[in-house]
Design a protein around this motif. Structure first.
Motif, PDB file in Angstrom:
ATOM      1  N   LEU A  72       0.802  -1.182  -0.013  1.00 21.81           N
ATOM      2  CA  LEU A  72       0.005   0.096  -0.030  1.00 21.81           C
ATOM      3  C   LEU A  72       0.908   1.411   0.063  1.00 21.81           C
ATOM      4  CD1 LEU A  72      -2.554  -1.048   2.660  1.00 21.81           C
ATOM      5  CD2 LEU A  72      -2.996  -0.722   0.150  1.00 21.81           C
ATOM      6  N   ARG A 105       0.914   7.162   2.199  1.00 19.63           N
ATOM      7  CA  ARG A 105       0.229   8.554   1.991  1.00 19.63           C
ATOM      8  C   ARG A 105       1.176   9.870   2.248  1.00 19.63           C
ATOM      9  NH1 ARG A 105      -5.366   7.892   0.785  1.00 19.63           N
ATOM     10  NH2 ARG A 105      -5.570   9.835   1.278  1.00 19.63           N
ATOM     11  N   ALA A 106       1.967   9.630   3.225  1.00 18.11           N
ATOM     12  CA  ALA A 106       2.704  10.529   3.973  1.00 18.11           C
ATOM     13  C   ALA A 106       3.856  10.990   2.708  1.00 18.11           C
ATOM     14  CB  ALA A 106       3.220  10.369   5.084  1.00 18.11           C
ATOM     15  N   ALA A 107       4.230   9.835   2.293  1.00 16.15           N
ATOM     16  CA  ALA A 107       5.625  10.108   1.413  1.00 16.15           C
ATOM     17  C   ALA A 107       4.890  10.603   0.332  1.00 16.15           C
ATOM     18  CB  ALA A 107       5.982   8.909   1.260  1.00 16.15           C
ATOM     19  N   ARG A 166       2.332  12.476  -0.299  1.00 13.44           N
ATOM     20  CA  ARG A 166       1.891  13.763   0.287  1.00 13.44           C
ATOM     21  C   ARG A 166       3.103  14.886  -0.038  1.00 13.44           C
ATOM     22  NH1 ARG A 166      -1.916  15.173   5.113  1.00 13.44           N
ATOM     23  NH2 ARG A 166      -1.344  17.386   5.247  1.00 13.44           N
ATOM     24  N   LEU A 167       4.267  14.327   0.697  1.00 12.89           N
ATOM     25  CA  LEU A 167       5.364  15.114   0.827  1.00 12.89           C
ATOM     26  C   LEU A 167       5.861  15.438  -0.528  1.00 12.89           C
ATOM     27  CD1 LEU A 167       7.768  16.355   2.387  1.00 12.89           C
ATOM     28  CD2 LEU A 167       8.867  14.165   2.512  1.00 12.89           C
ATOM     29  N   LYS A 168       5.982  14.613  -1.368  1.00 10.40           N
ATOM     30  CA  LYS A 168       6.669  14.565  -2.496  1.00 10.40           C
ATOM     31  C   LYS A 168       5.695  15.457  -3.762  1.00 10.40           C
ATOM     32  CE  LYS A 168       9.581  14.072  -5.788  1.00 10.40           C
ATOM     33  NZ  LYS A 168      11.002  15.091  -5.520  1.00 10.40           N
ATOM     34  N   THR A 169       4.407  15.222  -3.698  1.00 12.73           N
ATOM     35  CA  THR A 169       3.727  15.673  -4.658  1.00 12.73           C
ATOM     36  C   THR A 169       2.738  17.073  -4.138  1.00 12.73           C
ATOM     37  OG1 THR A 169       1.717  14.554  -3.962  1.00 12.73           O
ATOM     38  CG2 THR A 169       2.963  13.579  -5.468  1.00 12.73           C
ATOM     39  N   GLY A 170       2.925  17.261  -2.864  1.00 15.05           N
ATOM     40  CA  GLY A 170       2.240  18.391  -2.252  1.00 15.05           C
ATOM     41  C   GLY A 170       0.833  18.251  -2.160  1.00 15.05           C
ATOM     42  N   HIS A 185      -9.820  11.193   1.383  1.00 15.58           N
ATOM     43  CA  HIS A 185     -10.475  10.979   2.665  1.00 15.58           C
ATOM     44  C   HIS A 185     -11.011  12.410   3.111  1.00 15.58           C
ATOM     45  CE1 HIS A 185      -7.303   7.810   3.490  1.00 15.58           C
ATOM     46  NE2 HIS A 185      -8.264   7.147   3.090  1.00 15.58           N
ATOM     47  N   ILE A 200      -6.130  26.329   4.936  1.00 13.85           N
ATOM     48  CA  ILE A 200      -5.326  26.818   3.688  1.00 13.85           C
ATOM     49  C   ILE A 200      -3.728  26.768   4.074  1.00 13.85           C
ATOM     50  CG2 ILE A 200      -4.819  28.567   2.009  1.00 13.85           C
ATOM     51  CD1 ILE A 200      -7.625  29.169   2.152  1.00 13.85           C
ATOM     52  N   ASN A 212      -2.474  25.675   6.532  1.00  8.49           N
ATOM     53  CA  ASN A 212      -1.505  24.336   6.960  1.00  8.49           C
ATOM     54  C   ASN A 212      -1.765  23.359   5.669  1.00  8.49           C
ATOM     55  OD1 ASN A 212      -2.152  25.727   9.576  1.00  8.49           O
ATOM     56  ND2 ASN A 212      -1.385  23.783  10.292  1.00  8.49           N
ATOM     57  N   HIS A 213      -2.289  23.731   4.705  1.00 11.09           N
ATOM     58  CA  HIS A 213      -2.328  23.000   3.495  1.00 11.09           C
ATOM     59  C   HIS A 213      -3.143  21.529   4.034  1.00 11.09           C
ATOM     60  CE1 HIS A 213      -2.083  22.096  -0.609  1.00 11.09           C
ATOM     61  NE2 HIS A 213      -1.366  20.863  -0.184  1.00 11.09           N
ATOM     62  N   LEU A 214      -4.028  21.711   4.863  1.00  9.16           N
ATOM     63  CA  LEU A 214      -4.646  20.443   5.356  1.00  9.16           C
ATOM     64  C   LEU A 214      -5.374  19.595   4.560  1.00  9.16           C
ATOM     65  CD1 LEU A 214      -5.977  20.821   8.911  1.00  9.16           C
ATOM     66  CD2 LEU A 214      -7.347  19.365   7.200  1.00  9.16           C
ATOM     67  N   ARG A 221       8.370  25.583  -2.826  1.00  7.97           N
ATOM     68  CA  ARG A 221       6.986  25.937  -2.823  1.00  7.97           C
ATOM     69  C   ARG A 221       6.319  26.993  -2.026  1.00  7.97           C
ATOM     70  NH1 ARG A 221       5.732  19.793  -0.933  1.00  7.97           N
ATOM     71  NH2 ARG A 221       6.296  18.823  -3.037  1.00  7.97           N
ATOM     72  N   LYS A 223       6.742  27.960   0.865  1.00  9.03           N
ATOM     73  CA  LYS A 223       6.242  28.065   2.368  1.00  9.03           C
ATOM     74  C   LYS A 223       7.675  27.781   3.055  1.00  9.03           C
ATOM     75  CE  LYS A 223       1.613  26.208   2.934  1.00  9.03           C
ATOM     76  NZ  LYS A 223       0.795  25.630   4.070  1.00  9.03           N
ATOM     77  N   LEU A 241       5.264  26.887   9.798  1.00  7.86           N
ATOM     78  CA  LEU A 241       4.283  26.067   9.994  1.00  7.86           C
ATOM     79  C   LEU A 241       4.758  24.728   9.531  1.00  7.86           C
ATOM     80  CD1 LEU A 241       0.716  27.273   9.126  1.00  7.86           C
ATOM     81  CD2 LEU A 241       1.546  26.836  11.394  1.00  7.86           C
ATOM     82  N   ALA A 258       3.218  16.359   6.491  1.00 10.60           N
ATOM     83  CA  ALA A 258       3.590  15.052   5.666  1.00 10.60           C
ATOM     84  C   ALA A 258       4.898  14.617   6.075  1.00 10.60           C
ATOM     85  CB  ALA A 258       3.322  15.366   4.403  1.00 10.60           C
ATOM     86  N   LEU A 278       5.793  11.226   7.797  1.00  8.51           N
ATOM     87  CA  LEU A 278       6.694  10.305   7.101  1.00  8.51           C
ATOM     88  C   LEU A 278       7.966   9.761   7.927  1.00  8.51           C
ATOM     89  CD1 LEU A 278       7.896   8.817   4.665  1.00  8.51           C
ATOM     90  CD2 LEU A 278       8.953  10.931   3.862  1.00  8.51           C
TER      91      LEU A 278
END
Lengths: 360, 360
Positions: free
Chosen positions: A66, A69-71, A73-77, A113, A133, A135-137, B19, B21, B66, B70, B74
């Motif tokens: 699987l 998701r964190a990785a 997200r970190l990579k793609t933003g 999600h 916005i 925190n780019h949550l 990016r 930030k 902030l 992600a 990670l």
DNA sequence: GTAAAAATTTAAAACGTTTTCATTCGCTCA
DNA sequence: TGAGCGAATGAAAACGTTTTAAATTTTTAC
């Protein structure tokens, strides 16, 4: 200089990563491929040969890979999350839950999600939006109960953050929305009361600041003027008024000689309050007065002697909200993301009505 | 060995990351410190001098730094998210919303967010829990409406995943829970009806599979047996029965000569259904029969001639759930994470009652 | 049979943190 | 004086992806 400690190809047999979960590297090692290739194969990149693609997929399936998701997200933003500003008011029965249920339905087969934004509690809705916005949550935002010049909408339009709202606004810049045709609701509801020979109709309006208050008022006034009958618009109570206060108001009003004999209730709780208040002063539903209520749950169904209802399907609205927000995130033109849901009228209507006259 | 290419102090003027930030590196460059030190300063690590700590904090504040969730996630493996399995049923008015509102309240000042798990829709609750564990979607899980041998609890206990539920179970391994004292609710409700000289009381039970059904039944039977009066437990309907069906049932039952004259309604919708059904057959509340209802919203307040109610504060429960789950995540012993919330009885009670007899 | 082009695959550098291990610096103590 | 120490800081390696640029293999063209 001593022997370098970097393992040669195939030397590192410890495939399992630290945390125990299989990663791209696990698959790569098993397949004898580079991590890059595996990544591409799984994301259906064009340059990968069909054979490799299938083999990678099979291995991934077998070892239960699987993506992290964190990785990603970190990579793609991209967060793969959409947020909803949860409303604290609950005068419409099951409002938030129904909307969220619908959203979840729309997100079901996607990688997205749903997170509930901690908006309420000593924080205004705008601040909550700002928080998301900054925190780019999330990649997108959903909220409800818009005002004509909604501060949240203004902020989001300025920042260009993807969003969709339940309810329209009066901004000149177009933005995605899903709304319910409250004009038709009120218009048909009022005509129903008139058809039942009621001679003075009243409407419990939502709080004035909300956009859909204007739509209900418009529909109501149109029907009333067409028929030329008496009407009443209570000023001191609204749809968000607690049930007991509303009931007391109805009680006192019912005693007066010029009391209304028809009520438009755009919410189930208000309908119950009216029935109760009128009952206290000896008036009987369907005999001395009538109600047309907006129905969003099964609460009123069959419950009372016979209340005419018009249904609003909030789960369907939620599903549309989710679906269209995803489209917006994928850069669909906001002009194509407008939806006005038709009322479902649970009583026979008379003459045909003009269609959607309220879309500006 | 040539001159190293590492920039000298202050040489790299391009502080802004790709990016836009600010990151730890931005602060580090401004402060002339290493990223490590900045990270430590912000997380209050012990070895950092007070002066540095303060300076870093000030800069971070000034440029609006902030942390990137992600990246943290990670690196640390912690998601800073807790998930809730949203219930689709909505027979208790505002149930999910109130709970979520409470949870959000508990999470307010923490770094945690609340995500709604896509449980429903062709997926069982266990599968939803499995999904969350496997994808490591959250650090902890909340769910409601437990069964004595709840499959979700079993799974979570096996995997050791942190969770808390609303409702108890019968597993031998202790686990965190928040529950409402439904025994006392039912006991006091029944005694109230008896005190009002009702001679045959009925209770609308929750679905039998749910744990709290047993608690209500137990409280009910205890009071009934103590007083030695007649009682009735409908088998064909329960608390999740749609209002109209429930009402039809009450209607038919009310016509019989041995109809109950007292009802325990552990939910507002069921109370309305009973009132409506009894009313249809000419029975008047407070005259021909009485009701004690569980109240979770303001729906019943003042609405009817006079319904006795016992309050259950779901928002408070949600707040406790959130708070205690965070404690569980921080390795507080599960034995210390049990909470039984007392009913708030909105009518005078007679003789003192034995306290919490239902805790095993 | 070879050169160019196309089709695959790969190495390596990010993304922004945290953490391990090393280094520096000023002291104290012999 | 310099070994030893503690306090403070720093360098570098991760975490698991995606992506850029480069390398390899295969195919096509002459």
């Amino acid at each position: 200089m001593t022997e370098p400690s970097r393992p040669r190809r195939g030397e590192n047999l410890d495939i399992t990563p630290k945390r125990g979960k299989p990663t791209l590297r696990t698959i790569a090692t098993i397949a004898g491929l580079a991590v890059t290739t595996v990544s591409r194969a799984l994301s259906d990149a064009p340059q990968i040969s069909l054979e490799t693609r299938q083999r990678v997929r099979r291995i991934a399936g077998e070892i239960g890979y699987l993506p992290d998701r964190a990785a990603q997200r970190l990579k793609t933003g991209r967060t793969n999350v959409i947020a909803i500003l949860l409303d604290s008011h609950e005068e419409v029965v099951g409002f938030s839950t129904s909307i969220m249920y619908g959203i979840a339905k729309a997100l079901k087969e996607t990688s997205y999600h749903l997170v509930v934004a901690p908006n309420f509690l000593s924080t205004t809705d705008v601040e909550a939006a700002e928080y998301i916005i900054r925190n780019h949550l999330a990649d997108g935002l959903i909220f409800t109960r818009t005002e004509p010049l909604d501060a949240r909408v203004r902020l989001l339009l300025e920042t260009g953050f993807p969003f969709i709202c339940h309810g329209r606004t009066e901004f000149s810049t177009p933005h995605p929305y899903v709304d319910y045709d409250n004009f038709t609701f009120a218009y048909e509801a009022t005509r129903r009361l008139i058809a039942k020979k009621r001679r003075k109709v009243a409407v419990i309006l939502p709080p004035k600041r909300l956009t859909f208050c204007q739509h209900i008022l418009h529909g109501f006034m149109t029907a009333v003027r067409e028929a030329g009958i008496a009407y009443e618009i209570p000023e001191t109570v609204d749809l968000d008024t607690p049930a007991d206060v509303l009931r007391d108001f109805i009680c006192s009003r019912a005693a007066a000689p010029d009391a209304p004999d028809g009520f438009i209730c755009p919410g189930e709780v208000s309908a119950l309050a009216v029935i109760s208040g009128m009952g206290d002063t000896g008036r009987t539903l369907a005999v001395d007065y009538d109600i047309v209520a907006k129905e969003t749950s099964r609460l009123l169904t069959q419950l009372q002697p016979k209340v005419d209802t018009i249904h609003e399907d909030l789960t369907a609205a939620g599903e549309d909200l989710g679906r269209m927000l995803l489209q917006r995130i994928n850069n669909v033109n906001p002009d194509d993301l407008h939806l006005l849901l038709p009322p479902q009228i649970n009583f026979p209507i008379g003459s045909p009505i003009p269609k959607t006259r309220d879309l500006s």
